[in-house]
Design an enzyme around this catalytic site. Structure first.
Site, PDB file in Angstrom:
ATOM      1  N   TRP A 183       0.864  -1.185   0.000  1.00 32.39           N
ATOM      2  CA  TRP A 183       0.000   0.000   0.000  1.00 32.39           C
ATOM      3  C   TRP A 183       0.903   1.239   0.000  1.00 32.39           C
ATOM      4  O   TRP A 183       1.837   1.333   0.800  1.00 32.39           O
ATOM      5  CB  TRP A 183      -0.881  -0.048   1.245  1.00 32.39           C
ATOM      6  CG  TRP A 183      -1.824   1.108   1.398  1.00 32.39           C
ATOM      7  CD1 TRP A 183      -2.667   1.604   0.444  1.00 32.39           C
ATOM      8  CD2 TRP A 183      -2.033   1.896   2.581  1.00 32.39           C
ATOM      9  NE1 TRP A 183      -3.392   2.644   0.967  1.00 32.39           N
ATOM     10  CE2 TRP A 183      -3.022   2.845   2.267  1.00 32.39           C
ATOM     11  CE3 TRP A 183      -1.489   1.878   3.862  1.00 32.39           C
ATOM     12  CZ2 TRP A 183      -3.481   3.773   3.190  1.00 32.39           C
ATOM     13  CZ3 TRP A 183      -1.945   2.797   4.791  1.00 32.39           C
ATOM     14  CH2 TRP A 183      -2.930   3.736   4.452  1.00 32.39           C
ATOM     15  N   ASP A 264      -0.906  -5.402   9.393  1.00 33.34           N
ATOM     16  CA  ASP A 264      -1.873  -4.420   8.929  1.00 33.34           C
ATOM     17  C   ASP A 264      -3.117  -5.204   8.519  1.00 33.34           C
ATOM     18  O   ASP A 264      -3.091  -5.965   7.550  1.00 33.34           O
ATOM     19  CB  ASP A 264      -1.290  -3.648   7.732  1.00 33.34           C
ATOM     20  CG  ASP A 264      -2.260  -2.576   7.227  1.00 33.34           C
ATOM     21  OD1 ASP A 264      -3.409  -2.530   7.705  1.00 33.34           O
ATOM     22  OD2 ASP A 264      -1.852  -1.783   6.348  1.00 33.34           O
ATOM     23  N   LYS A 300     -13.371  -0.740   5.646  1.00 33.55           N
ATOM     24  CA  LYS A 300     -13.932  -1.583   4.585  1.00 33.55           C
ATOM     25  C   LYS A 300     -14.944  -2.585   5.135  1.00 33.55           C
ATOM     26  O   LYS A 300     -16.034  -2.719   4.596  1.00 33.55           O
ATOM     27  CB  LYS A 300     -12.836  -2.366   3.871  1.00 33.55           C
ATOM     28  CG  LYS A 300     -11.489  -1.701   3.833  1.00 33.55           C
ATOM     29  CD  LYS A 300     -11.359  -0.752   2.681  1.00 33.55           C
ATOM     30  CE  LYS A 300     -10.100   0.065   2.868  1.00 33.55           C
ATOM     31  NZ  LYS A 300      -9.594   0.653   1.694  1.00 33.55           N
TER      32      LYS A 300
HETATM   33  N1  KET Z   1      -3.804  -0.594   5.123  1.00 33.46           N
HETATM   34  C1  KET Z   1      -4.025  -0.990   3.876  1.00 33.46           C
HETATM   35  C2  KET Z   1      -3.314  -2.197   3.361  1.00 33.46           C
HETATM   36  C3  KET Z   1      -4.922  -0.279   3.074  1.00 33.46           C
HETATM   37  O1  KET Z   1      -5.134  -0.718   1.846  1.00 33.46           O
HETATM   38  C4  KET Z   1      -5.571   0.865   3.578  1.00 33.46           C
HETATM   39  C5  KET Z   1      -6.472   1.641   2.726  1.00 33.46           C
HETATM   40  C6  KET Z   1      -5.317   1.215   4.913  1.00 33.46           C
HETATM   41  C7  KET Z   1      -4.420   0.473   5.653  1.00 33.46           C
HETATM   42  C8  KET Z   1      -5.926   2.397   5.590  1.00 33.46           C
HETATM   43  O2  KET Z   1      -7.269   2.515   5.550  1.00 33.46           O
HETATM   44  P1  KET Z   1      -8.053   3.440   6.596  1.00 33.46           P
HETATM   45  O3  KET Z   1      -9.075   4.107   5.789  1.00 33.46           O
HETATM   46  O4  KET Z   1      -7.074   4.407   7.217  1.00 33.46           O
HETATM   47  O5  KET Z   1      -8.588   2.505   7.605  1.00 33.46           O
HETATM   48  N2  KET Z   1      -6.474   1.532   1.467  1.00 33.46           N
HETATM   49  C9  KET Z   1      -7.370   2.173   0.500  1.00 33.46           C
HETATM   50  C10 KET Z   1      -7.701   3.595   0.754  1.00 33.46           C
HETATM   51  C11 KET Z   1      -6.517   4.507   0.924  1.00 33.46           C
HETATM   52  O6  KET Z   1      -5.565   4.444   0.157  1.00 33.46           O
HETATM   53  O7  KET Z   1      -6.586   5.315   1.863  1.00 33.46           O
HETATM   54  C12 KET Z   1      -6.805   1.949  -0.916  1.00 33.46           C
HETATM   55  O8  KET Z   1      -5.718   1.360  -1.046  1.00 33.46           O
HETATM   56  O9  KET Z   1      -7.488   2.315  -1.877  1.00 33.46           O
END
Ligand code: KET
Length: 454
Positions: A183, A264, A300
């Site tokens: 990510w 994560d 998610k």
């Molecule tokens: N870890 C991973 C692996 C991840 O894909 C995301 C979010 C997060 C943590 C953080 O998500 P949060 O909303 O802070 O709980 N990924 C998606 C959104 C982004 O980039 O913020 C994405 O990859 O599209």
């Protein structure tokens, strides 16, 4: 002070200086890459037009993931399709608020005894306990022995950041290994927290699978005690996870070298549709009695993206250690945002503590996971029927929200320009943004991209 001065001025080894040096290095590399991409509109602070003290500020590039949505929003085309950010959409292409979340919110609104006081620094106690059980298992001995400290944080990102800040301050080995690819926010979060980031091999583009040998070799040559970032399930962006046997080998290797796992967990329930199955990797590491960190997100799996609900758990060997760790986490959190927001965590706690609501959540979660799996099959079938050159079986083999298509950045740019389909430049598409209605349009675009753009 500029980045050079920061570097020169911080030669002592206190932790503040160390953080400044890392930050300065980061700023240097950011500004040099900005110059390469011609985005710098630099002027010295004194020559600023209009005399603004900010006139020297350079235009920063958009975020590689969230910036895709910014570009999408500006596109007037009626056929545009956003497959960039990992956000679930219904068959009608609309964002989804789970029924069980609506129910929980109704209960909260109707409860007039609820107030808006500050939460404690570590957040809502019920939420923390229930979150630890959700990821570690309802009968987890580590939870029962009070060896786990859990703090409510600002979704997955905030949990990663708080964990990283804690490690940079208190853990003896400040190097963190992250998979290639990963990510896009991981390296930024960890670097700015004061850790130094190295990588381990993960994905093999030739097999479109796991480079297991490379992964083992890289972890084998990491210094003893190094931190290792592991995606608990549904690896982003590749959709490739180790098998349970491979996880077991990773565990043995990491424990034998005292490498510290930092999980994560942003997609629990989204990989297989089962919350328990998707937590197996984490539970395997906790079952051996060793220590680890876990960052959880409810963005998610409960669709609570904008509520920013998540948790950081640190599993320790003994309850007294966990207590002291928590006392230090509070010192990390208090100057960052004081204490976390109450609403989202209350929704989660309401659902997790009620047997019926919990059950309903698992059904709604499974339905989301199943819809994504059906999108994989539909896209795969459509490309095959179309005779699009290439082996597209990875679309149905990969796991979770994303397909790592193998399309290159030129093909991605072509699809955006000609078909108004938006995805990240590494060729990742969010399957959750696709619907039966839009599969044909995406198929046309992929077909054109692979046949017309090298
Ligand atoms: N870890 C991973 C692996 C991840 O894909 C995301 C979010 C997060 C943590 C953080 O998500 P949060 O909303 O802070 O709980 N990924 C998606 C959104 C982004 O980039 O913020 C994405 O990859 O599209």
């Amino acid at each position: 002070m500029n980045a050079d001065q920061l570097l020169n001025n911080s030669s002592s080894s206190s932790s503040t200086d160390r953080r400044l040096r890392i930050l300065a290095k980061h700023l240097q590399s950011t500004s040099s890459s900005a110059m390469e991409s011609n985005t710098v509109v630099s002027a010295s602070p004194t020559s600023a037009a209009g005399g603004s003290v900010f006139a020297h500020i350079v235009q920063a590039p958009e975020d590689p993931i969230l910036g895709v949505t910014v570009a999408y929003n500006k596109d007037p085309s009626p056929v545009k399709l956003n497959l960039g950010v990992g956000a679930y959409r219904t068959e009608e292409g609309k964002p989804l608020v789970l029924n069980v979340v609506r129910q929980a919110e109704q209960l909260l609104v109707n409860d007039s005894s609820r107030v808006k006081e500050y939460l404690p620094i570590v957040g809502l106690a019920d939420f923390n306990k229930l979150s630890a059980k959700l990821i570690l298992g309802p009968d987890s001995p580590a939870v029962q022995d009070n060896r786990v400290t859990t703090v409510q944080c600002l979704s997955g990102t905030g949990s990663l950041r708080v964990g990283a800040e804690f490690l940079a301050r208190h853990y003896h080995e400040r190097t963190i290994y992250i998979p290639v690819p990963t990510w896009g926010n991981h390296p930024k979060v960890f670097t700015l927290a004061g850790l130094s980031v190295k990588s381990y091999r993960y994905y093999d583009p030739t097999t479109r699978g796991l480079n297991f040998q490379g992964l083992l070799e890289d972890l084998q040559s990491a210094p003893s005690g190094a931190i290792v970032l592991l995606h608990a399930c549904a690896h982003n962006p590749t959709g490739v996870d180790p098998t349970p046997q491979q996880w077991e080998q990773i565990r043995q290797l990491m424990r034998s070298k005292a490498l510290l796992p930092f999980f994560d967990s942003a997609y629990q329930g989204f990989a297989s549709g089962s919350l328990d199955a998707d937590a197996q990797s984490v539970r395997m590491f906790v079952a051996d009695g060793g220590e680890c960190l876990v960052a959880q997100s409810y963005a998610k799996n409960m669709g609570l993206y904008g509520e920013r609900v998540g948790a950081l758990s640190i599993v320790c060997r003994a309850a007294d250690v966990a207590g002291r760790v928590e006392s230090q986490l509070k010192l990390v959190i208090r100057p960052m945002y004081s204490n976390p927001p109450i609403h989202g965590a209350s929704i989660v706690a309401t659902i997790l503590k009620d047997r019926n609501m919990f059950h309903e959540w698992t059904l709604e979660l499974k339905a989301m996971a199943d819809r994504i799996i059906s999108m994989r099959q539909q896209l795969f079938d459509a490309l095959r029927a179309r005779g699009t050159p290439g082996d597209w079986s990875h679309i149905i083999k990969q796991i979770g929200m994303f397909t790592f298509t193998g399309l290159n950045s030129e093909q991605v740019a072509f699809m955006r320009k000609e078909y108004h389909i938006y995805m990240t430049s590494d060729g990742r598409i969010s399957m959750a943004g696709l619907s039966s209605r839009t599969v044909p349009h995406l198929t046309d675009a992929i077909h054109a991209a692979v046949t017309k753009v090298a």
